[in-house]
Structure formats: structure tokens, C-alpha cells
Design a protein around this motif. Sequence first.
Motif, mmCIF file in Angstrom:
data_model
loop_
_atom_site.group_PDB
_atom_site.id
_atom_site.type_symbol
_atom_site.label_atom_id
_atom_site.label_comp_id
_atom_site.label_asym_id
_atom_site.label_seq_id
_atom_site.Cartn_x
_atom_site.Cartn_y
_atom_site.Cartn_z
ATOM 1 N N SER A 272 0.814 -1.212 0.000
ATOM 2 C CA SER A 272 0.000 0.000 0.000
ATOM 3 C C SER A 272 0.847 1.260 0.000
ATOM 4 O O SER A 272 0.415 2.311 -0.480
ATOM 5 N N ARG A 273 2.063 1.159 0.526
ATOM 6 C CA ARG A 273 2.941 2.330 0.550
ATOM 7 C C ARG A 273 3.482 2.666 -0.834
ATOM 8 O O ARG A 273 4.036 3.749 -1.034
ATOM 9 N N GLY B 241 0.227 5.854 -4.680
ATOM 10 C CA GLY B 241 0.159 7.290 -4.459
ATOM 11 C C GLY B 241 -1.186 7.724 -3.913
ATOM 12 O O GLY B 241 -2.204 7.037 -4.073
ATOM 13 N N ASP B 242 -1.204 8.875 -3.292
ATOM 14 C CA ASP B 242 -2.434 9.392 -2.703
ATOM 15 C C ASP B 242 -3.463 9.794 -3.751
ATOM 16 O O ASP B 242 -4.642 9.977 -3.435
ATOM 17 N N ASP B 243 -3.022 9.944 -5.005
ATOM 18 C CA ASP B 243 -3.936 10.369 -6.058
ATOM 19 C C ASP B 243 -4.670 9.206 -6.705
ATOM 20 O O ASP B 243 -5.473 9.399 -7.612
ATOM 21 N N ARG C 193 -7.276 2.788 5.022
ATOM 22 C CA ARG C 193 -6.772 3.559 3.879
ATOM 23 C C ARG C 193 -7.896 4.022 2.956
ATOM 24 O O ARG C 193 -7.646 4.595 1.911
ATOM 25 N N TYR D 220 -9.810 2.338 0.995
ATOM 26 C CA TYR D 220 -9.871 1.650 -0.291
ATOM 27 C C TYR D 220 -11.256 1.029 -0.462
ATOM 28 O O TYR D 220 -11.862 0.558 0.501
#
Length: 210
Positions: free
Chosen positions: A121-122, A125-127, A161, A163
Motif C-alpha cells: 500500500s505504501r 500514491g495518494d492520487d 486507507r 480503499y
Amino acid sequence: MAIDALVALLVAASVFCLTDGGVRLAIQFALVRRIGFVFTPKLIIVGDSLAAGCPWRKLYRLPFATLNLATGGATIKEIAGQIYRARDIRAPWLLVDGGLNDLLFDSADGEQIESDFSALSRRIGDDRRVIVTLMPYVADPAQTTRINEANRRLLKLCAARRYKVIDLNPVISKDGVRAADMTPDGLHFSGKAEQVWLDAVSSVIRFKNT
């Protein structure tokens, strides 16, 4: 420039539709980097053989709308590498599938799967808007408890997160065992199961866009 892009589109689309596998993927990567505004996909798929074999192109009319980086036999760590490969491609959606190879063939327990998925997950990206497909049951009922434990941990990570999560098991399985018409070999998806998956992904994307 517009004419050059149009010509490239027509030629590439013709070649793209007549090829498959690594050649198709190489063509798409080259086009994204050369004429990104035309060829940037709407959905990137990463995962194992379940995702690699699914006909994702059915989701969109355009031939370049999906970019499938999934490969057979991939573990969660290898799927993280697929995500890294697509780091410069700005597709709005990322679909993640994986974990069965770790669990069934590498004897990973739920804690290891959670740790590896957290590391994966790291890489995201946040986008990205992310859809995670939970691990489907297989034909062997001895694996049901292990799959449930791993999926419980994945659900917790996905919630943290934010998701989107797809759980195919209520449709393709019964009592923790994959239905006979949803698999040709006890592990992989039949065409019927793939269509269930496509419909589920399509519903998530349409819901988000409304």
C-alpha cells in the motif's frame, strides 16, 4: 501535432488489437509515455493469474482504457513491483488482486500477508482511487479458515486507507467453497466468475463517478 497523434492512434490501435501479451503491454507503455493525453488508461490492474486472465477490456469501449500488469504466480511483494512499474502513469483507478499464491504456495499466514500488503500500500500514491478484491475461496475447504483470516486483516487495512473493497465470495462460493461453475480447476476463475468480477468493478467505478 494533433494529426501526428491521430495517425499514431490509428496505427497503434491496429497493432494493439492484433497482438497480445508482452507485445501489447510494451506498445501501451510506449504510447502512454509518448502521447499520454491520448493513451493514459482509466484503470490499472495489478495482481496474480486471476487478474492476468480476466478480460478487463470489456469494461471500456476504448482499447487503451485498461492497463493490465498482473502476472500468473505473482505474490504480494511482486504485485508491489507491478505498482511501482506504473508509478508514472496517472490512471485514476487502481485495482489490486492477490494473496492466494502467498497463502497456498508459500505457506504465508495472515500476519505475513497483512505485513506484505501494508508494504504494498505504501507504493500507491495518494492520487489513486483503489479497489481491492478480497481473496476468493478455492475448491479445497481446508483453506477456508486461512482465507477468512487473511481477508479479515485485508479488510481492516483497506478501511484504514479508505480503499474500495470487492468481495466476490457471496456470489461465486457457498459455505466457504468455490462453486463448481465458477472455476475450471478449483483455483482459477471460469468465464462466469470473471463476469461477476467485471460487473462488481464496473459498479464501483460507476458509483464513484456519479
